[in-house]
Design an enzyme around this catalytic site. Structure first.
Site, short mmCIF file in Angstrom:
data_model
loop_
_atom_site.label_atom_id
_atom_site.label_comp_id
_atom_site.label_asym_id
_atom_site.label_seq_id
_atom_site.Cartn_x
_atom_site.Cartn_y
_atom_site.Cartn_z
N CYS A 158 -55.98 58.06 2.36
CA CYS A 158 -56.03 59.51 2.17
C CYS A 158 -56.72 59.85 0.85
O CYS A 158 -56.21 59.51 -0.24
CB CYS A 158 -54.61 60.08 2.20
SG CYS A 158 -54.52 61.85 1.82
N CYS A 161 -54.68 62.28 -1.34
CA CYS A 161 -53.55 61.59 -1.97
C CYS A 161 -53.98 60.87 -3.23
O CYS A 161 -53.29 60.90 -4.26
CB CYS A 161 -52.91 60.61 -0.99
SG CYS A 161 -52.31 61.36 0.54
#
Length: 269
Positions: A158, A161
């Site tokens: 991600c 993230c």
């Protein structure tokens, strides 16, 4: 044959040998009257009326010739006749950078590159997403120690993230003594029940739990750090609600998760 020989003899007799005198200089040879007359013939004449007399058609002397005469008059002892090529010679060209100047430019460029590289590495002390995950508190322990908890659902692939990892780390360092910080990897099939329980559809997904494990709200995606900071601060002070109970920014769909089997059942990642 006799005619050709006689004509050739007469022609050769008319040729006069040229004797070069070493003390003479080609630049000091004065032009003949014939050459001066030809020069004057091609002078341009402009009609410049005199404001005092009203006379017109004043000859405009050649500026190159004037420059030659002026230079000759100011330097006594020098030949008065100077070629126009010398007067009209172009000035020296632009100065090119020296070797020392090039070295200085190269040194400044290297220092600037090093400064830029160093400025991009000022946060070398901040752990990556993987480092934060490894240092996170296990989920089961966080639910039983009597402290409020922040649960982040994430994935190693991600991008959002990874971008938010430094902000999460700073907030964690500020409140780690009063608030639990848990990291749950959505690729881990161990957390299928938690994914359904908290309704995780996008990551990163931050769930804010009170000291009893009840969810007070959640924040999803890329949002200003102030959202996370104020919510954690409210948890640390034991408030009944958090400022941002429902907030959604740019996130990565959880449907892209790469499900894999857990090699270590005790892993909380």
């Amino acid at each position: 044959m006799d005619r050709v020989a006689s004509s050739s003899f007469i022609g050769l007799d008319r040729l006069r040998p040229f004797h070069f005198r070493p003390h003479q200089s080609f630049h000091s040879v004065k032009p003949s009257n014939y050459q001066l007359n030809n020069l004057r013939k091609y002078q341009r004449i402009y009609c410049q009326p005199d404001p005092n007399t009203g006379d017109c058609c004043q000859p405009n002397s050649d500026p190159l010739e004037s420059a030659v005469k002026e230079k000759s008059s100011t330097e006594p002892g020098v030949d008065t006749e100077i070629s126009k090529a010398e007067a009209s010679a172009p000035s020296s060209g632009p100065e090119y950078p020296t070797r020392d100047f090039n070295r200085r430019v190269a040194l400044v460029s290297v220092l600037a590159a090093l400064g830029l590289f160093s400025s991009q590495r000022l946060d070398l002390g901040i752990p990556s997403l993987k480092d934060i995950t490894a240092a996170a508190l296990p989920y089961e322990e966080a639910l039983n120690n009597g402290k409020p908890t922040v649960v982040e659902f994430y994935a190693d692939w991600c991008e959002v993230c990874r971008e938010l990892a430094p902000d999460v780390y700073k907030v964690e360092q500020q409140y780690k003594d009063r608030v639990n910080f848990v990291m749950l990897n959505v690729d881990n099939t161990k957390w299928e029940q938690e994914l359904d329980e908290f309704g995780v559809e996008g990551i990163p997904h931050f769930a804010f739990l009170d000291k009893n494990g009840n969810e007070e709200g959640n924040v999803v995606g890329r949002l200003p750090r102030q959202y996370l900071l104020e919510n954690v601060d409210a948890l640390a002070r034991g408030e009944e609600s958090i400022p941002y109970a429902r907030a959604v920014g740019q996130y990565t769909s959880a449907e892209k998760r790469k499900v894999h089997q857990v090699s270590d059942p005790r892993s909380h990642g």
